[in-house]
Write an enzyme that holds these catalytic residues in place. Structure first.
Site, PDB file in Angstrom:
ATOM      1  N   GLU A 441      33.386  20.473  25.887  1.00 57.03           N
ATOM      2  CA  GLU A 441      34.175  19.226  25.820  1.00 57.03           C
ATOM      3  C   GLU A 441      33.290  18.022  25.526  1.00 57.03           C
ATOM      4  OE1 GLU A 441      36.954  18.627  25.105  1.00 57.03           O
ATOM      5  OE2 GLU A 441      37.274  20.754  25.339  1.00 57.03           O
TER       6      GLU A 441
HETATM    7  C1  LIG Z   1      31.738  29.079  27.420  1.00 58.07           C
HETATM    8  C2  LIG Z   1      32.067  28.133  26.331  1.00 58.07           C
HETATM    9  C3  LIG Z   1      33.394  27.787  26.100  1.00 58.07           C
HETATM   10  C4  LIG Z   1      33.714  26.922  25.056  1.00 58.07           C
HETATM   11  N1  LIG Z   1      35.034  26.658  24.772  1.00 58.07           N
HETATM   12  C5  LIG Z   1      35.346  26.013  23.616  1.00 58.07           C
HETATM   13  C6  LIG Z   1      36.708  25.918  23.169  1.00 58.07           C
HETATM   14  O1  LIG Z   1      37.636  26.361  23.849  1.00 58.07           O
HETATM   15  N2  LIG Z   1      36.953  25.333  21.968  1.00 58.07           N
HETATM   16  C7  LIG Z   1      35.948  24.836  21.184  1.00 58.07           C
HETATM   17  O2  LIG Z   1      36.242  24.337  20.110  1.00 58.07           O
HETATM   18  N3  LIG Z   1      34.656  24.897  21.588  1.00 58.07           N
HETATM   19  C8  LIG Z   1      34.338  25.474  22.769  1.00 58.07           C
HETATM   20  N4  LIG Z   1      33.025  25.565  23.178  1.00 58.07           N
HETATM   21  C9  LIG Z   1      31.996  24.946  22.363  1.00 58.07           C
HETATM   22  C10 LIG Z   1      31.390  23.704  23.007  1.00 58.07           C
HETATM   23  O3  LIG Z   1      32.323  22.672  23.040  1.00 58.07           O
HETATM   24  C11 LIG Z   1      30.111  23.378  22.215  1.00 58.07           C
HETATM   25  O4  LIG Z   1      29.143  24.326  22.595  1.00 58.07           O
HETATM   26  C12 LIG Z   1      29.643  21.964  22.456  1.00 58.07           C
HETATM   27  O5  LIG Z   1      30.536  21.072  21.862  1.00 58.07           O
HETATM   28  C13 LIG Z   1      28.258  21.699  21.877  1.00 58.07           C
HETATM   29  O6  LIG Z   1      28.127  22.180  20.575  1.00 58.07           O
HETATM   30  P1  LIG Z   1      26.887  23.135  20.190  1.00 58.07           P
HETATM   31  O7  LIG Z   1      26.862  24.228  21.193  1.00 58.07           O
HETATM   32  O8  LIG Z   1      26.985  23.516  18.782  1.00 58.07           O
HETATM   33  O9  LIG Z   1      25.623  22.237  20.431  1.00 58.07           O
HETATM   34  P2  LIG Z   1      24.963  21.194  19.392  1.00 58.07           P
HETATM   35  O10 LIG Z   1      26.007  20.334  18.793  1.00 58.07           O
HETATM   36  O11 LIG Z   1      24.075  21.940  18.484  1.00 58.07           O
HETATM   37  O12 LIG Z   1      24.112  20.293  20.375  1.00 58.07           O
HETATM   38  C14 LIG Z   1      22.899  20.740  20.967  1.00 58.07           C
HETATM   39  C15 LIG Z   1      22.327  19.631  21.855  1.00 58.07           C
HETATM   40  O13 LIG Z   1      22.044  18.472  21.052  1.00 58.07           O
HETATM   41  C16 LIG Z   1      22.712  17.327  21.546  1.00 58.07           C
HETATM   42  N5  LIG Z   1      23.198  16.526  20.424  1.00 58.07           N
HETATM   43  C17 LIG Z   1      23.834  16.941  19.321  1.00 58.07           C
HETATM   44  N6  LIG Z   1      24.126  15.889  18.527  1.00 58.07           N
HETATM   45  C18 LIG Z   1      23.689  14.787  19.156  1.00 58.07           C
HETATM   46  C19 LIG Z   1      23.711  13.394  18.870  1.00 58.07           C
HETATM   47  N7  LIG Z   1      24.275  12.911  17.749  1.00 58.07           N
HETATM   48  N8  LIG Z   1      23.145  12.549  19.751  1.00 58.07           N
HETATM   49  C20 LIG Z   1      22.588  12.989  20.880  1.00 58.07           C
HETATM   50  N9  LIG Z   1      22.540  14.306  21.224  1.00 58.07           N
HETATM   51  C21 LIG Z   1      23.085  15.179  20.369  1.00 58.07           C
HETATM   52  C22 LIG Z   1      23.878  17.851  22.383  1.00 58.07           C
HETATM   53  O14 LIG Z   1      24.231  16.937  23.398  1.00 58.07           O
HETATM   54  C23 LIG Z   1      23.319  19.152  22.938  1.00 58.07           C
HETATM   55  O15 LIG Z   1      22.608  18.892  24.116  1.00 58.07           O
HETATM   56  C24 LIG Z   1      32.684  26.380  24.256  1.00 58.07           C
HETATM   57  C25 LIG Z   1      31.349  26.692  24.514  1.00 58.07           C
HETATM   58  C26 LIG Z   1      31.038  27.574  25.522  1.00 58.07           C
HETATM   59  C27 LIG Z   1      29.601  27.945  25.725  1.00 58.07           C
END
Ligand SMILES: Cc1cc2nc3c(=O)[nH]c(=O)nc-3n(C[C@H](O)[C@H](O)[C@H](O)COP(=O)(O)OP(=O)(O)OC[C@H]3O[C@@H](n4cnc5c(N)ncnc54)[C@H](O)[C@@H]3O)c2cc1C
Length: 596
Positions: A441
């Site tokens: 989220e």
């Molecule tokens: C168990 C689980 C359930 C989930 N359920 C859902 C779901 O129901 N629906 C859905 O759509 N998704 C879901 N997700 C996905 C989740 O919302 C994403 O993992 C999350 O949004 C982060 O995206 P990412 O993992 O690609 O990390 P990334 O976007 O690659 O980010 C990696 C790190 O970099 C930081 N970062 C990235 N960009 C910036 C920026 N511009 N400025 C500062 N910091 C930054 C982030 O804060 C994070 O710490 C789920 C994930 C998990 C693990």
């Protein structure tokens, strides 16, 4: 085995004595939530959490969800039956529109019940929780036919909902979405692409699942401006509302993950699946934001809920576990050792958790009431002010309650010593389950950026100015109250830190945006401490009023001690946050990439 008792009395105290929720009785739905009805609903919500959901928490964790060769997914034993009880009890549609079969109760009532369910079994509670978010998005942006088709079944809990944003190359940055939507002659779209990490994406709890999917219509602009939202049912729905053929969406795999094992986290493959546009072409983020905001508050509640259940078990353990003697002389000399609760450091851990939990619950309710006012008030000015508050506080609630909720689960585990690390006590599950709330989220770094980058400057700072005025107004209004004065002085000093931090950002961020990014985490936590401090001030005022009326009891006295503890030992962290954020971004940005 861990246990759980829902904090019904504490919640009622907050609603009645601290927030006087009945002053909103002119809002639709509030008349149906009279104090006796509210107490009955909360007691029933507590019962289902304690008796139906909590017993499945550990078994659900151990068993997890299983995907079969045909792509179907089985949830852990007992989930299906418990879900049936939950849905048939009307819990999914508690605050939903009566036009679609909901009970129309205020949003805050559903929020409280979700805290109880999350404490009992967060993996289970995500199935109805996501459905409530999908209902809100459809209600706000669906057309009449879509509402008629989906909302009654979802409100009744017969179908669940999901949100599909994430793709392998696209997490935080939604502009990178690749899933395509090709217009069809019948007005539908063929959706093709892969979504990952989709919570509750496939399961055996209901006959249908309604996916809300972000995708790009062919020829749409690049980036976030070209994203649209679609409703894509797992099973197609015929004109008469009956279920037809299987749609082209399937579960390719489920993730093996750190926690929330009872919730299926799916890779969903869309192979020309039939979908229908919601809320206009290229307006998808706008529509999905309804679900995302709803879900952010829901995730904040998960942080509090896990902190609460972890606290309850740690407090019980500390009274029972005999180790060492009190520094001030044996407290139970007839026993081989004193209970570890005699040790100041153990008490510190427990009090830090509880002083957070009680104020955080107030913070959640204060915001949930703002959400009700924003949606239901007949007065446009009240709606606007409440919406401002809701927008400002949502990232703070999500970021702070989940960061601290996780830290508290670890603290509660620490109270158990080595036994906290061992599976059978259940504490390590709380730690694992709490961890995800900081990530999904919108990872908490993104919440902090949302706060400093969007919510503070929005409408020339109208929301944050109102926040400061409300707290300063409370301090001025109560300045002659000698009972309250000692509790207000620390808040008065700390709000100065937040004001200085806000001024620092206004001065230093516009020309050098990295300053905003580098300050954001500290600013969010500083903001959270002030909000919690304000909640304590209001709680203390309500306690003192009760005591003045002759209603004294140990629970009320405990709140005064906790407020004092919060002011002495937790609120002073605002100074450290201010010092850190004022250091600026220069050092953080100094090392070249090769230096890492
Ligand atoms: C168990 C689980 C359930 C989930 N359920 C859902 C779901 O129901 N629906 C859905 O759509 N998704 C879901 N997700 C996905 C989740 O919302 C994403 O993992 C999350 O949004 C982060 O995206 P990412 O993992 O690609 O990390 P990334 O976007 O690659 O980010 C990696 C790190 O970099 C930081 N970062 C990235 N960009 C910036 C920026 N511009 N400025 C500062 N910091 C930054 C982030 O804060 C994070 O710490 C789920 C994930 C998990 C693990």
């Amino acid at each position: 085995m861990p246990s759980y008792k829902a904090p019904v009395a504490d919640t009622l105290f907050l609603l009645n004595d601290v927030f006087d929720y009945q002053r909103f009785s002119n809002l639709p739905g509030f008349a149906d939530a009279s104090p006796d009805v509210l107490e009955a609903v909360l007691s029933e919500g507590a019962k289902i959490a304690e008796e139906e959901l909590q017993p499945l928490n550990r078994t659900g964790d151990l068993e997890g969800c299983v995907r079969h060769a045909d792509g179907s997914v089985t949830t852990p034993k007992g989930f299906k039956e418990a879900y049936k009880t939950y849905a048939e009890g009307g819990w999914v549609g508690l605050a939903c529109d009566p036009a679609y079969g909901g009970q129309g109760l205020p949003h805050f009532v559903a929020t409280i019940c979700s805290e109880f369910a999350d404490s009992a079994n967060v993996a289970f509670a995500m199935y109805p929780g996501l459905t409530q978010g999908a209902i809100a998005a459809l209600q706000a942006h669906g057309d009449d036919a879509q509402k008629q088709r989906y909302l009654p079944k979802m409100t009744a809990g017969q179908w669940t909902g999901t949100m599909n944003l994430t793709e392998p190359q696209c997490g935080t940055d939604l502009g990178l979405i690749k899933t395509r939507a090709a217009p069809q002659a019948d007005g539908s779209y063929a959706i093709t692409g892969q979504k990952i990490f989709i919570s509750a994406g496939e399961h055996d709890l209901t006959e249908n699942i309604v996916h809300l999917v972000l995708a790009r219509i062919e020829g749409a602009p690049a980036g976030v401006k070209g994203i649209s939202l679609f409703v894509v049912p797992k099973i197609l729905v015929r004109e008469d509302g009956s279920l037809g053929e299987r749609n082209g969406v399937s579960c390719g795999s489920i993730e093996h993950k750190m926690g929330i094992h009872g919730n299926s986290t799916c890779v969903l493959n869309y192979d020309g699946a039939k979908g229908w546009l919601i809320g206009g072409a290229d307006r998808g983020l706008n529509a999905m934001f309804v679900m995302m905001n709803e879900a952010r508050l829901g995730v904040a509640v998960q942080g509090l809920a896990l902190s609460e259940v972890a606290y309850q078990n740690a407090a019980a353990y500390a009274k029972d576990r005999l180790q060492g003697r009190s520094l001030s002389g044996a407290k139970e000399p007839s026993k081989p050792a004193d209970p570890i609760l005699v040790h100041p450091d153990v008490r510190r851990m427990l009090m830090e958790i509880r002083a957070f939990n009680e104020a955080a619950r107030a913070f959640v309710l204060w915001t949930a009431l703002a959400s009700d006012e924003a949606r239901r008030s007949p007065d446009p000015a009240a709606r606007l002010a409440a919406d401002d508050r809701l927008g400002l506080l949502t990232p703070v609630l999500k970021g702070v309650l989940t960061d601290v909720g996780f830290a508290n689960a670890v603290k509660a585990q620490q109270v158990f010593g080595g036994h906290g690390y061992i599976g059978e006590w259940g504490m390590e599950q709380f730690v694992r389950d709490a961890r995800i709330a900081m990530i999904y989220e919108g990872a908490n770094g993104i919440q902090a950026l949302d706060l400093v980058g969007r919510k503070l400057p929005k409408d020339s700072g109208r929301a944050v100015t109102a926040f400061f005025s409300e707290i300063s107004g409370f301090i001025v209004e109560n300045k002659d109250d000698v009972g309250l004065a000692p509790y207000l002085a620390p808040l008065k000093a700390s709000i100065g830190h937040l004001q200085q931090a806000t001024m620092w950002l206004m001065k230093n961020a516009p020309a050098a945006p990295d300053n905003a990014g580098a300050a954001s985490n500290d600013y969010m936590h500083l903001f959270g401490l002030i909000a919690l401090g304000y909640m304590w001030a209001r709680i203390v005022k309500a306690v003192l009023t009760r005591k003045a009326q002759g209603n004294s009891n140990g629970q009320l006295d405990a709140k005064l001690t906790l407020a004092k503890f919060f002011n002495e030992r937790m609120l002073p962290e605002t100074g450290a946050h201010l010092a850190r954020l004022s250091a600026g971004a220069a050092t953080i940005m100094e090392l070249p990439a090769a230096g890492f």
